[in-house]
Write a protein that holds these residues in place. Structure first.
Motif, PDB file in Angstrom:
ATOM      1  N   ARG A 105       0.804  -1.217   0.000  1.00 49.81           N
ATOM      2  CA  ARG A 105       0.000   0.000   0.000  1.00 49.81           C
ATOM      3  C   ARG A 105       0.837   1.267   0.000  1.00 49.81           C
ATOM      4  N   HIS A 106       1.983   1.226   0.662  1.00 55.38           N
ATOM      5  CA  HIS A 106       2.770   2.447   0.845  1.00 55.38           C
ATOM      6  C   HIS A 106       3.913   2.569  -0.147  1.00 55.38           C
ATOM      7  N   GLN A 107       3.930   1.726  -1.167  1.00 54.16           N
ATOM      8  CA  GLN A 107       4.892   1.907  -2.237  1.00 54.16           C
ATOM      9  C   GLN A 107       4.322   2.859  -3.279  1.00 54.16           C
ATOM     10  N   THR A 108       5.061   3.070  -4.356  1.00 53.86           N
ATOM     11  CA  THR A 108       4.557   3.906  -5.445  1.00 53.86           C
ATOM     12  C   THR A 108       3.321   3.254  -6.062  1.00 53.86           C
ATOM     13  N   GLN A 109       2.238   4.028  -6.166  1.00 54.73           N
ATOM     14  CA  GLN A 109       0.981   3.537  -6.722  1.00 54.73           C
ATOM     15  C   GLN A 109       0.788   4.151  -8.108  1.00 54.73           C
ATOM     16  N   SER A 110       0.222   3.374  -9.027  1.00 51.85           N
ATOM     17  CA  SER A 110      -0.006   3.899 -10.369  1.00 51.85           C
ATOM     18  C   SER A 110      -1.165   3.175 -11.029  1.00 51.85           C
ATOM     19  N   VAL A 111      -1.875   3.900 -11.875  1.00 50.41           N
ATOM     20  CA  VAL A 111      -2.937   3.342 -12.717  1.00 50.41           C
ATOM     21  C   VAL A 111      -2.798   3.959 -14.101  1.00 50.41           C
ATOM     22  N   ARG A 112      -3.215   3.219 -15.117  1.00 52.23           N
ATOM     23  CA  ARG A 112      -3.087   3.694 -16.488  1.00 52.23           C
ATOM     24  C   ARG A 112      -4.454   3.735 -17.148  1.00 52.23           C
ATOM     25  N   TYR A 113      -4.728   4.883 -17.785  1.00 51.75           N
ATOM     26  CA  TYR A 113      -5.998   5.090 -18.473  1.00 51.75           C
ATOM     27  C   TYR A 113      -5.762   5.070 -19.983  1.00 51.75           C
ATOM     28  N   GLN A 114      -6.725   4.517 -20.691  1.00 51.51           N
ATOM     29  CA  GLN A 114      -6.658   4.489 -22.150  1.00 51.51           C
ATOM     30  C   GLN A 114      -7.565   5.569 -22.713  1.00 51.51           C
ATOM     31  N   LEU A 115      -6.995   6.452 -23.526  1.00 53.97           N
ATOM     32  CA  LEU A 115      -7.767   7.529 -24.128  1.00 53.97           C
ATOM     33  C   LEU A 115      -8.450   7.030 -25.398  1.00 53.97           C
ATOM     34  N   ASP A 116      -9.749   7.298 -25.494  1.00 58.43           N
ATOM     35  CA  ASP A 116     -10.508   6.928 -26.682  1.00 58.43           C
ATOM     36  C   ASP A 116     -10.098   7.851 -27.825  1.00 58.43           C
ATOM     37  N   GLN A 117      -9.421   7.300 -28.834  1.00 59.04           N
ATOM     38  CA  GLN A 117      -8.906   8.113 -29.933  1.00 59.04           C
ATOM     39  C   GLN A 117     -10.022   8.695 -30.809  1.00 59.04           C
ATOM     40  N   ARG A 118     -11.223   8.138 -30.707  1.00 58.30           N
ATOM     41  CA  ARG A 118     -12.336   8.677 -31.492  1.00 58.30           C
ATOM     42  C   ARG A 118     -12.818  10.010 -30.931  1.00 58.30           C
ATOM     43  N   HIS A 119     -12.675  10.181 -29.618  1.00 56.55           N
ATOM     44  CA  HIS A 119     -13.138  11.421 -28.979  1.00 56.55           C
ATOM     45  C   HIS A 119     -12.006  12.076 -28.179  1.00 56.55           C
ATOM     46  N   VAL A 120     -10.773  11.877 -28.638  1.00 55.93           N
ATOM     47  CA  VAL A 120      -9.648  12.374 -27.863  1.00 55.93           C
ATOM     48  C   VAL A 120      -9.602  13.896 -27.829  1.00 55.93           C
ATOM     49  N   LYS A 122     -11.926  15.915 -27.227  1.00 65.50           N
ATOM     50  CA  LYS A 122     -12.740  16.429 -26.126  1.00 65.50           C
ATOM     51  C   LYS A 122     -12.031  16.287 -24.781  1.00 65.50           C
ATOM     52  N   ASN A 123     -11.088  15.350 -24.702  1.00 61.88           N
ATOM     53  CA  ASN A 123     -10.453  15.041 -23.422  1.00 61.88           C
ATOM     54  C   ASN A 123      -8.999  15.492 -23.318  1.00 61.88           C
ATOM     55  N   PHE A 124      -8.383  15.809 -24.458  1.00 60.74           N
ATOM     56  CA  PHE A 124      -6.980  16.206 -24.416  1.00 60.74           C
ATOM     57  C   PHE A 124      -6.700  17.301 -25.420  1.00 60.74           C
ATOM     58  N   ASN A 125      -6.015  18.357 -24.947  1.00 60.83           N
ATOM     59  CA  ASN A 125      -5.569  19.433 -25.808  1.00 60.83           C
ATOM     60  C   ASN A 125      -4.366  20.095 -25.153  1.00 60.83           C
ATOM     61  N   GLU A 127      -2.469  22.494 -26.279  1.00 59.90           N
ATOM     62  CA  GLU A 127      -2.407  23.948 -26.448  1.00 59.90           C
ATOM     63  C   GLU A 127      -3.227  24.667 -25.388  1.00 59.90           C
ATOM     64  N   SER A 128      -4.426  24.172 -25.138  1.00 59.46           N
ATOM     65  CA  SER A 128      -5.286  24.794 -24.118  1.00 59.46           C
ATOM     66  C   SER A 128      -5.083  24.183 -22.737  1.00 59.46           C
ATOM     67  N   LYS A 129      -4.107  23.258 -22.612  1.00 57.01           N
ATOM     68  CA  LYS A 129      -3.766  22.620 -21.338  1.00 57.01           C
ATOM     69  C   LYS A 129      -4.986  21.929 -20.723  1.00 57.01           C
ATOM     70  N   LEU A 130      -5.581  21.047 -21.511  1.00 51.81           N
ATOM     71  CA  LEU A 130      -6.767  20.312 -21.087  1.00 51.81           C
ATOM     72  C   LEU A 130      -6.474  18.823 -21.065  1.00 51.81           C
TER      73      LEU A 130
END
Length: 385
Positions: A105-120, A122-125, A127-130
């Protein structure tokens, strides 16, 4: 040059995002440990090897029966943990890593999310730091560098010091630096991390020694805290922050030195040192580890590929320190305490590290034939310079 480039940003979550990330981290850790236990027992009992596909089917049944609370986290994070474990076992069987271990529990924790490239869009930009992630919403990042390209995966991690980070990898095109005509030999060591054949010395910041007093005080207080208590966990985090400060300072120093060598030189000659062997020296191991010599070489080789530079490696058995760079005479011995010496044949006065860097440059640019010739009857490895 088109290559994969990783970006890492500091992440400042809101209280709601912290609670959700605690759920994500806990569920991902549970899935990893559950899958590792299933793999180990199946192999010991029946000699059966479970892969990600079979474990994913079993995980679906587990969610529907015994652990419905696993649905509180993002499903893709569970799948990515199974894939990570599959890769860890492949590395183990290929001899590139150790047997996977259970996560705490007290070690480095990490999770990985997959971005939907069809609607990327809306979720990532960049230039606008989104950046938006499932069940977390918009993330507040410290955009410390410009990004190029669009990531497919986003990793959110929390280190033992309690800091949150977001990591992404993108395919980017890196332009090569203008070509130069010069070459440089580099000798690395403990007194000066980087010494060049032109006479430049970087010095050695020795961050472990700089923070030794703070670390000693924090660790002494940690030893007096009751195990399992909240005060002990808070003190563990204070100790981790000091270690993180040391690591960050060292990484920044090495980045500056590697970037300087890449920007100013077309060809960089390095010595193929046995870093693992150096770390077995009980008198020098702490100082060698504090210099980060392997990380320095890794950064130089990586940046050289990006920017069109060339890295030449010199044989580790070459007598770079005890050979006169002027006349080529090789001394019988050259103890570490000797920092300056005079050649008995030509009378040239040498600085030990600069002389070694000049020899590294000569043998690196001359090729392996002259290196083998210069080695001669040398039977013992050169000590750490």
């Amino acid at each position: 040059m088109v290559t994969q480039r990783a970006y890492k940003f500091r992440f400042y979550p809101t209280p709601t995002q912290k609670r959700q990330l605690a759920i994500e981290f806990g569920h991902a850790r549970y899935v990893w440990n559950w899958a590792l236990e299933r793999r180990t027992k199946a192999y010991k009992a029946q000699g059966e090897s479970l892969n990600t596909i079979r474990l994913s089917r079993q995980l679906t049944v587990l969610k529907q029966t015994e652990c419905p609370w696993l649905s509180e986290a993002t499903a893709s994070c569970h799948t990515q943990k199974l894939r990570d474990q599959d890769r860890a076992f492949k590395n183990f069987f290929a001899g590139r890593g150790k047997y996977p271990r259970f996560k705490r529990r007290h070690q480095t924790q990490s999770v990985r999310y997959q971005l939907d490239q069809r609607h990327v869009a809306k979720n990532f930009n960049a230039e606008s730091k989104l950046l938006k992630l499932p069940k977390l919403g918009t993330l507040k990042l410290k955009w410390s560098q410009r990004m190029g390209g669009i990531p497919k995966m986003v990793t959110v991690s929390k280190d033992p010091a309690g800091r949150y980070f977001v990591s992404m990898a993108c395919e980017v095109e890196i332009a090569a630096l203008p070509a130069r005509k010069n070459a440089v030999g580099v000798d690395v060591g403990v007194k000066d991390v980087v010494v060049t054949s032109s006479g430049d010395k970087s010095g050695a910041p020795k961050y472990t020694y700089q923070y030794a007093r703070q670390l000693k005080k924090a660790q002494r207080r940690l030893s007096k805290k009751k195990k399992g208590s909240q005060r002990r966990r808070r003190q563990q985090q204070r100790v981790a922050r000091i270690h993180a400060r040391i690591a960050d300072s060292r990484r920044d120093f090495l980045n500056q030195q590697s970037s300087k060598l890449i920007n100013e030189n077309q060809v960089i000659c390095l010595e193929d040192l046995n870093i693992k062997g150096m770390l077995r020296n009980r008198r020098l191991s702490k100082a060698v580890a504090d210099c980060g010599l392997y990380e320095l070489r890794r950064q130089i080789e990586c940046k050289a590929k990006w920017y069109g530079r060339e890295v030449l490696i010199v044989d580790r058995w070459a007598p770079t320190s005890k050979r006169c760079s002027e006349c080529g005479t090789i001394q019988e011995s050259m103890p570490l305490k000797v920092r300056e010496w005079e050649c008995p044949d030509c009378g040239t006065e040498h600085d030990r590290d600069i002389n070694a860097a000049k020899n590294v440059l000569r043998w690196g640019t001359a090729g392996s034939a002259e290196t083998d010739k210069a080695r001669g009857a040398v039977k013992t490895p050169r000590a750490v310079a």
